[in-house]
Design a protein around this motif. Structure first.
Motif, PDB file in Angstrom:
ATOM      1  N   ARG A   5       4.890   5.400   2.066  1.00  0.00           N
ATOM      2  CA  ARG A   5       5.166   6.755   2.553  1.00  0.00           C
ATOM      3  C   ARG A   5       5.919   6.710   3.873  1.00  0.00           C
ATOM      4  O   ARG A   5       6.781   7.545   4.138  1.00  0.00           O
TER       5      ARG A   5
ATOM      6  N   GLY B 251      -6.121   8.884  -9.743  1.00  0.00           N
ATOM      7  CA  GLY B 251      -4.780   8.677  -9.219  1.00  0.00           C
ATOM      8  C   GLY B 251      -3.721   8.557 -10.289  1.00  0.00           C
ATOM      9  O   GLY B 251      -2.536   8.825 -10.039  1.00  0.00           O
TER      10      GLY B 251
ATOM     11  N   SER C  78      -5.453   7.306  -4.695  1.00  0.00           N
ATOM     12  CA  SER C  78      -5.219   8.731  -4.942  1.00  0.00           C
ATOM     13  C   SER C  78      -4.024   8.999  -5.848  1.00  0.00           C
ATOM     14  O   SER C  78      -3.930  10.059  -6.469  1.00  0.00           O
TER      15      SER C  78
ATOM     16  N   SER D  55      -2.577   2.537  -4.769  1.00  0.00           N
ATOM     17  CA  SER D  55      -2.919   3.862  -4.246  1.00  0.00           C
ATOM     18  C   SER D  55      -4.074   4.430  -5.064  1.00  0.00           C
ATOM     19  O   SER D  55      -3.895   4.743  -6.240  1.00  0.00           O
TER      20      SER D  55
ATOM     21  N   GLY E  65       0.811  -1.205   0.000  1.00  0.00           N
ATOM     22  CA  GLY E  65       0.000   0.000   0.000  1.00  0.00           C
ATOM     23  C   GLY E  65       0.847   1.258   0.000  1.00  0.00           C
ATOM     24  O   GLY E  65       1.986   1.262   0.473  1.00  0.00           O
ATOM     25  N   ALA E  66       0.276   2.335  -0.519  1.00  0.00           N
ATOM     26  CA  ALA E  66       1.002   3.600  -0.575  1.00  0.00           C
ATOM     27  C   ALA E  66       1.276   4.148   0.822  1.00  0.00           C
ATOM     28  O   ALA E  66       2.301   4.798   1.048  1.00  0.00           O
ATOM     29  N   GLY E  67       0.377   3.878   1.782  1.00  0.00           N
ATOM     30  CA  GLY E  67       0.613   4.351   3.141  1.00  0.00           C
ATOM     31  C   GLY E  67       1.873   3.767   3.739  1.00  0.00           C
ATOM     32  O   GLY E  67       2.666   4.477   4.349  1.00  0.00           O
TER      33      GLY E  67
ATOM     34  N   THR F  49      -3.957   1.939  -9.492  1.00  0.00           N
ATOM     35  CA  THR F  49      -4.637   3.138  -9.041  1.00  0.00           C
ATOM     36  C   THR F  49      -5.978   3.317  -9.762  1.00  0.00           C
ATOM     37  O   THR F  49      -6.462   2.404 -10.448  1.00  0.00           O
TER      38      THR F  49
ATOM     39  N   ASN G   7      -1.229   9.623  -4.740  1.00  0.00           N
ATOM     40  CA  ASN G   7      -0.451  10.633  -4.009  1.00  0.00           C
ATOM     41  C   ASN G   7       0.780   9.987  -3.389  1.00  0.00           C
ATOM     42  O   ASN G   7       0.772   9.556  -2.236  1.00  0.00           O
ATOM     43  N   ILE G   8       1.848   9.933  -4.163  1.00  0.00           N
ATOM     44  CA  ILE G   8       3.108   9.326  -3.734  1.00  0.00           C
ATOM     45  C   ILE G   8       4.237  10.297  -4.073  1.00  0.00           C
ATOM     46  O   ILE G   8       4.318  10.788  -5.205  1.00  0.00           O
TER      47      ILE G   8
END
Length: 247
Positions: A76, A134, A110, A108, A71-73, A130, A112-113
């Motif tokens: 990050r 996204g 969104s 992701s 996951g993108a979370g 995505t 948003n990376i």
């Protein structure tokens, strides 16, 4: 002590038999958790609490996969992907006709990376999973070799379609390294086949600390049932291997 787990080089194929009618990759979740079932603290600290044994086990599971889904979370927080470094594991992949590194797929909705993350400088192949929204920031931005777009009307990732696209791209075995929201989405989609959970000797606590399966959860009568395949104690950790029951 069970040295076979430390010395084992996993097969390129997963232990279970892949159903040829299954229109998605065979999916294995690999996570370390505290004794109270947390995969990080409430602040999502990037510090890994598994031992060197657990890290070696994780690398072997990554080496056995065609692709790694994260996951993108989690990206990050950690900033990098788990790649294969052990020369013996790399050679094992090459001997089996695989590239040196598995594909790294980031999910992701969104998109948003941060493109300056060290992840984008690692010598690994990268895909983005995505939505149409996204994908927009990455149309003219280098970083991903392929962008897979699969979304619902509500703007979330459509997992059935996404996994079909991944399978059609030749990915037969997918290792999922978290986080809990991603694993929860895949459990809800009925898209998990096996789990490797390392139970580590610490207590983290906290209602906001993430668990292996986050999200809204499931009523008890709808809980996913597991079959225990293996329990391996190594020093202070337990390595638990489960198969998802399909009945």
């Amino acid at each position: 002590m069970a040295p076979h787990l430390l010395q084992y080089i996993p097969s390129i194929k997963p232990r279970g038999t892949v159903n040829p009618m299954l229109d998605r990759p065979y999916t294995t979740v690999v996570l370390a958790m505290s004794a109270d079932g947390k995969i990080s603290d409430a602040q999502r600290s990037p510090t890994l609490f598994g031992s060197a044994n657990d890290k070696a086990h994780l690398e072997r599971q990554v080496a056995a996969a065609d692709a790694v889904l994260g996951g993108a979370g989690s990206l990050r927080v950690g900033g990098t992907a788990m790649r294969v470094r052990d020369s013996q594991l790399i050679q094992h992949r090459l001997d089996n006709g695989k590239p040196a590194q598995p594909m790294q797929i980031i999910a992701s909705a969104s998109g948003n990376i941060d493109p300056t993350l060290p992840f984008f400088r690692q010598p690994i192949p990268r895909w983005l999973l995505t939505t149409a929204t996204g994908a927009q920031p990455w149309q003219n931005q280098p970083g991903f070799e392929k962008i897979l777009i699969c979304h619902t009307h509500a703007g979330a990732i459509a997992w059935e379609s996404a996994l079909q696209q991944i399978a059609q791209a030749g990915i037969e075995h997918l290792a999922v390294l978290g986080g809990g929201q991603l694993v929860g989405s895949l459990v809800a989609a009925g898209a998990i086949d096996e789990l490797w959970l390392t139970v580590c000797p610490l207590l983290i606590g906290g209602t906001q600390a993430p668990t292996p399966v986050d999200g809204s959860g499931f009523p008890l009568q709808m809980a996913t049932r597991l079959e225990l395949l293996e329990v391996t104690p190594i020093e202070q950790e337990l390595f638990l291997h489960y198969r998802v029951r399909k009945d």
